[in-house]
Design a protein around this motif. Structure first.
Motif, short mmCIF file in Angstrom:
data_model
loop_
_atom_site.label_atom_id
_atom_site.label_comp_id
_atom_site.label_asym_id
_atom_site.label_seq_id
_atom_site.Cartn_x
_atom_site.Cartn_y
_atom_site.Cartn_z
N PHE A 1 -20.85 -0.73 2.10
CA PHE A 1 -19.52 -0.17 2.79
C PHE A 1 -19.14 -1.23 3.72
O PHE A 1 -17.87 -1.40 4.01
N THR A 2 -19.90 -1.83 4.48
CA THR A 2 -19.56 -2.70 5.80
C THR A 2 -18.81 -4.02 4.81
O THR A 2 -17.70 -4.56 5.32
N LEU A 3 -19.50 -4.45 3.87
CA LEU A 3 -18.71 -5.79 3.10
C LEU A 3 -17.61 -5.28 2.65
O LEU A 3 -16.71 -6.09 2.55
N ALA A 4 -17.27 -4.00 2.18
CA ALA A 4 -16.11 -3.55 1.55
C ALA A 4 -14.98 -3.46 2.63
O ALA A 4 -13.79 -3.84 2.44
N ILE A 5 -15.36 -2.97 3.75
CA ILE A 5 -14.49 -3.07 4.66
C ILE A 5 -13.95 -4.25 5.44
O ILE A 5 -12.88 -4.62 5.72
N VAL A 6 -14.74 -5.28 5.39
CA VAL A 6 -14.66 -6.65 5.78
C VAL A 6 -13.84 -7.17 4.51
O VAL A 6 -12.81 -8.13 5.19
N THR A 7 -13.92 -6.81 3.58
CA THR A 7 -13.22 -7.66 2.46
C THR A 7 -11.69 -7.11 2.60
O THR A 7 -10.80 -7.89 2.35
N VAL A 8 -11.53 -5.75 2.72
CA VAL A 8 -10.27 -5.26 2.88
C VAL A 8 -9.54 -5.82 4.21
O VAL A 8 -8.33 -6.15 4.09
N ALA A 9 -10.23 -5.91 5.30
CA ALA A 9 -9.45 -6.46 6.38
C ALA A 9 -9.18 -7.96 6.30
O ALA A 9 -8.06 -8.36 6.89
N SER A 10 -9.95 -8.77 5.63
CA SER A 10 -9.78 -10.10 5.26
C SER A 10 -8.38 -10.18 4.22
O SER A 10 -7.66 -11.05 4.62
N ALA A 11 -8.45 -9.27 3.63
CA ALA A 11 -7.16 -9.41 2.63
C ALA A 11 -5.86 -8.79 3.16
O ALA A 11 -4.76 -9.50 3.09
N VAL A 12 -6.09 -7.77 4.07
CA VAL A 12 -4.78 -7.30 5.04
C VAL A 12 -4.46 -8.52 5.91
O VAL A 12 -3.34 -8.99 5.98
N MET A 13 -5.49 -9.41 6.45
CA MET A 13 -5.18 -10.43 7.38
C MET A 13 -4.35 -11.45 6.55
O MET A 13 -3.28 -12.26 6.97
N GLY A 14 -4.64 -11.81 5.23
CA GLY A 14 -3.86 -12.77 4.61
C GLY A 14 -2.84 -12.46 4.01
O GLY A 14 -2.03 -13.27 3.71
N ILE A 15 -2.42 -11.16 3.74
CA ILE A 15 -1.23 -10.72 3.31
C ILE A 15 -0.09 -10.34 4.18
O ILE A 15 1.16 -10.80 4.06
N THR A 16 -0.41 -10.04 5.35
CA THR A 16 0.73 -9.73 6.48
C THR A 16 1.06 -10.89 7.25
O THR A 16 0.39 -11.84 7.24
N GLY A 17 2.17 -10.74 7.77
CA GLY A 17 2.56 -11.68 8.73
C GLY A 17 1.79 -12.11 9.89
O GLY A 17 1.12 -11.22 10.33
N SER A 18 2.19 -12.95 10.59
CA SER A 18 1.21 -13.42 11.90
C SER A 18 1.70 -12.66 13.04
O SER A 18 0.88 -12.65 14.04
N LYS A 19 2.71 -12.05 13.21
CA LYS A 19 2.95 -11.29 14.33
C LYS A 19 2.85 -9.61 14.22
O LYS A 19 3.02 -9.05 15.38
N LEU A 20 2.25 -9.33 13.24
CA LEU A 20 2.17 -7.74 13.12
C LEU A 20 0.96 -7.38 13.86
O LEU A 20 -0.18 -8.19 13.76
N VAL A 21 1.03 -6.15 14.22
CA VAL A 21 -0.30 -5.64 14.98
C VAL A 21 -1.50 -5.19 13.97
O VAL A 21 -2.60 -5.42 14.26
N ILE A 22 -1.17 -4.83 12.81
CA ILE A 22 -2.16 -4.68 11.81
C ILE A 22 -2.94 -6.00 11.41
O ILE A 22 -4.05 -5.80 11.19
N LYS A 23 -2.44 -7.07 11.64
CA LYS A 23 -3.38 -8.34 11.53
C LYS A 23 -4.16 -8.32 12.59
O LYS A 23 -5.27 -8.76 12.22
N ARG A 24 -4.00 -8.15 13.96
CA ARG A 24 -4.77 -8.23 14.89
C ARG A 24 -5.91 -6.99 14.76
O ARG A 24 -7.05 -7.69 15.12
N ILE A 25 -5.40 -5.99 14.26
CA ILE A 25 -6.42 -4.80 14.07
C ILE A 25 -7.66 -5.06 13.06
O ILE A 25 -8.68 -5.22 13.02
N ALA A 26 -7.00 -5.78 12.01
CA ALA A 26 -7.82 -6.09 10.80
C ALA A 26 -8.67 -7.44 11.20
O ALA A 26 -9.90 -7.45 10.74
N SER A 27 -8.25 -8.27 12.09
CA SER A 27 -9.10 -9.61 12.49
C SER A 27 -10.01 -8.85 13.72
O SER A 27 -11.43 -9.24 13.27
N THR A 28 -9.99 -8.11 14.10
CA THR A 28 -10.91 -7.49 15.11
C THR A 28 -11.91 -6.58 14.41
O THR A 28 -12.96 -6.74 14.73
#
Length: 80
Positions: free
Chosen positions: A39-66
């Protein structure tokens, strides 16, 4: 240089956990660790995918990175 050390430590930790979990069945007490790891590996994978897909100024990217950083750090702390 620090990134290389962290990458090597992360690879070592994940491989130790993964090979330690091979062959664990749902009847064993260690099954909860297997579920937690995947489950941890899946969450990290989804968060990494969100970071790669979203723009650099969005809040969701910062949340996914955290989230990705915190869970990766937790995995490293768990094994070491």
């Amino acid at each position: 240089m620090t990134a290389v050390v962290v990458a090597i430590a992360t690879l070592d930790a994940i491989s130790q956990i993964l090979f330690g979990l091979l062959g664990v069945t749902p009847e064993e007490l260690a099954w909860i660790y297997t579920l937690t790891f995947f489950f941890t590996l899946a969450i990290v994978t989804v968060a990494s995918a969100v970071m790669g897909i979203t723009g650099s100024k969005l809040v969701i990217k910062r949340i996914a990175s955290t989230v990705s950083g915190a869970l990766s750090g937790a995995l490293l702390a768990f094994i070491y």
